[in-house]
Scaffold this motif. Sequence first.
Motif, short mmCIF file in Angstrom:
data_model
loop_
_atom_site.label_atom_id
_atom_site.label_comp_id
_atom_site.label_asym_id
_atom_site.label_seq_id
_atom_site.Cartn_x
_atom_site.Cartn_y
_atom_site.Cartn_z
N THR B 214 14.09 26.31 21.86
CA THR B 214 12.73 25.89 21.48
C THR B 214 11.92 27.08 20.94
OG1 THR B 214 11.75 26.31 23.66
CG2 THR B 214 12.73 24.15 23.32
N VAL B 215 10.84 26.74 20.29
CA VAL B 215 9.88 27.76 19.84
C VAL B 215 8.49 27.26 20.20
CG1 VAL B 215 11.22 28.71 17.93
CG2 VAL B 215 9.81 26.67 17.56
N MET B 216 7.58 28.19 20.35
CA MET B 216 6.18 27.83 20.60
C MET B 216 5.42 27.93 19.28
SD MET B 216 5.86 27.11 23.81
CE MET B 216 4.10 27.28 24.10
N THR B 217 4.76 26.86 18.90
CA THR B 217 3.98 26.83 17.67
C THR B 217 2.61 26.23 17.98
OG1 THR B 217 6.03 26.41 16.48
CG2 THR B 217 4.00 26.12 15.25
N ASN B 218 1.60 27.01 17.72
CA ASN B 218 0.22 26.54 17.94
C ASN B 218 0.05 25.96 19.35
OD1 ASN B 218 -0.38 27.25 15.28
ND2 ASN B 218 0.26 25.22 14.54
N GLY B 219 0.60 26.65 20.31
CA GLY B 219 0.44 26.20 21.69
C GLY B 219 1.29 25.01 22.06
N ARG B 220 2.17 24.62 21.17
CA ARG B 220 3.07 23.50 21.47
C ARG B 220 4.50 23.99 21.45
NH1 ARG B 220 3.41 19.55 17.51
NH2 ARG B 220 4.63 18.33 18.98
N ARG B 221 5.29 23.42 22.34
CA ARG B 221 6.71 23.76 22.33
C ARG B 221 7.45 22.75 21.46
NH1 ARG B 221 9.69 26.94 25.54
NH2 ARG B 221 8.13 27.11 27.21
#
Lengths: 397, 486
Positions: B214-221
Amino acid sequence: MKLLRFRRVASVRTSARTAITLLACSAVCIARDAWADDAPPPLPLPAALPEANADDASVTWSLSGGRASFPLLDDSDPLIVEAHLAVFAQYVLSIRKEAAETEWFHDFELPRAHARLDASFDGAHARVTVEGVRSASEGALVGVAGDSFVLRLREAWADYVAWDAVELRLGLLPTMTIGPIEEMWGMRMVAPTGLERTALASPVDLGATGRGFLPLGLGWVGVGAYNGEGYDRRELNRGKNIEIATALHPLSVVKGAEPLTVTGSYVSGSSGIALARADRVSVGLGWEGDVIRGGATLTQAWGVADAGDQESLLVEGFLRVRPIERLDLGVDTVAWLRDRADPDDWLVTITGAAGYFIVDPLGVFLAVDGQLFGPSTEQALPGLDDVRLRVITSLQF
Amino acid sequence: MPRVASLSALLLAVSCAPIEDVREQEIVDVVVRADEPLLRARPALVASKYRAMQGSLFSFYRGTFPLYLHDTAAGHVGDASSFDVKVFPFTIGDAHPENFGTLLAADGTLGFEPNDFDGADRYPYLWDVRRLAIGLVVGARDSNPDDPDARKVARASEHDYAQAAALGYAEEIHRLARGGARERFTAPTSAFLIDLFKRANKDLASRDELAGLTVMTNGRRRLLRGVLDEADPENTTESVSDTVATALPGTLGAYRQTLPVALPKAFFELKDAAREYGSGVASRPRVRILLLVEGPTTSLDDDVILELKEIADSGAPPVAEPSVSADDVGGRIRHALESCWTTRSAEPLWGTSTLLGLPVQIRAEREAHKTVRVARMKEELGTPEAITDLATELGQTLARIHAGSEASLPGTISAIDLAIGDDRAAFADEQTAVALEYADVVEGDYARFRDALDTLGPTLGFRNDTTDAPDADLAALYGTPPEVTP
């Protein structure tokens, strides 16, 4: 057409009943034999009924015994349409030894449910047969609505008979080896031939056949070309199975010896995408009387179940006796050497059956199957039963 | 007749076999028959499976369970056994070493269990034992990939691996038949499994799957898209189609009902989904989707990754009445979880469902779930001693799987024990001889398979029919694997 009627004529000759009884029995036998046949079936014969209709100008159509006759054109033979049904249902009690214990299972089965429509007009004939089968192959769970019975095409072919001597057929059609053997035994409701049970041959395939009918009721010689994957698989290769087959009555002109039958076939075949060899030679000798039917066949196979270098040998002997009208007693023995390179890889199945036709189309049979295995076979196919007891009903219109 | 002969000659002429070797023909025919429905609908995915099978001897073995069943049914896996084969436990069927691994149980501990039930069904116990023993011999022949000398040493002792697996199995069956407990396997003694548990426990604590997938993008996983492993360019992910995305919540709802522990609906709140390609070998053409769900809390740190995988029939030949072992494919898998594991809670997130009509299983995707890998048979884990000890524990685990049938098929353990008899060493000797002989067959078959791929092409010469092409929604569900430059 006369040449094709040999078997029925022979049946008539060997019976001692009155002419009316003979005709009635023959009609039943014709229907029964037709269903016993999975291969080259007798042609749909425009017999007495349509001719009578043709003579009666006031009759525009008739329906009798599942046969509808529709005069299409003035001064022409009428179109004949026949409907037939065949249902074999059975209760099976299976017994086998597993580990140190005797296991048993029982269930009701439907080995055959066929509905058939035949049509003929002059020398042209067509047949469509549908059969009921489980929608998933045995052992599988993925089928239609669980594992429901579904209808599929069993036969769909058209043919033309020229000069009452040459027949050309195309479509999903019977192959020519199994049918004559079934006919020799005459108890298809009890068991398919060894060839079919062992899957060394398919009773039906997509292809074309040509048969020539010999004079004097001597039988026929045929050649066929098929996809070679049977009727439940699609073609996977460019190879086509070539079959050359015959069913002869060498003593057809000798009174009393007409039922003697000799069959033979050679199949140059392939299976699977890589064209694994699947060649077969089959010979048979039998007697197709009304009271006694029986014979023996021998089949040598080169290439079995995609193993092109495996040789297999199948020997089958069978006998059906009709000591009194409506009562059939039969026995069938199939000995199969699955892999000739392994003397321990063999399977013998012995079937004994007795049946009574309560009314002409309806018979009830009791059958017992016993199986013996070689050590290799027992371990390779551990799911085989030792003994099966069966109660079979056979209904054929 | 001359015309008939001419026609026959013509037809035969166009039917010349593309390959001459009869065993090679047999391999191709059996493999293609087994894959035919997949080849018709998703040939590119099957081609990726064949590429994977081409990659190593053991991968070939993994991908050819139908060939093993075919050879067994033909009586070509060893001579007739001296031991009664007619005991049919419900088991995993394809008992090769890479179908075992660690699983995180409901109590938070790791155990060693079977982790693949694609082929689970009723089989003769002996077929399983042989499949495992052969797999160990084949695995040893593929061991120590970077050290030919070590591989040579490992191969020289391959007899011991098969012997240890069969003997470990027989002794464990005997122990269980005498009333021994069918305990969960949590304390390995072989170096290989000690290492497996050690790595699993390490990743259990760190939850590496979140970092790796996974990656974190704009506070979302979000789940990763693209290549997951640079060393394996075929293992990639991409977004699922809208149709699939819409269906997935329903799939998860039905799946939740099949779990052994009650978890709140919010646990399975879907946060992301990605179609995965290039995972597994035999099941590589099957639909596989990674699901990111909420987990126990709304915290981003306890999100849970699930793996959805399409399941199908086992391919097992009917060996005992009744000839099918469950009402449907999902039922077969659920029965396998009950029967083959020492406890149904061995992996509490393993359940079943359907996705747009496809039967699927869903399980937790965790780095702590470590599978036995032949590629790990190297250095100190690739020595004869390490592989022998591993073989013993795998044999014992297989015995516990078979013993799980006792609940639904009472008498199974004693029947197997009786079939093996008191001379368990003789039993092991026989299975060893069979394993060594058939491993040679596998090695020859592997060369033939590669040759067939070279000769016939990536789908072994299977000719596609355009009428078999799936419609747009189904095609989107199947997906298109990434193109790989040979």
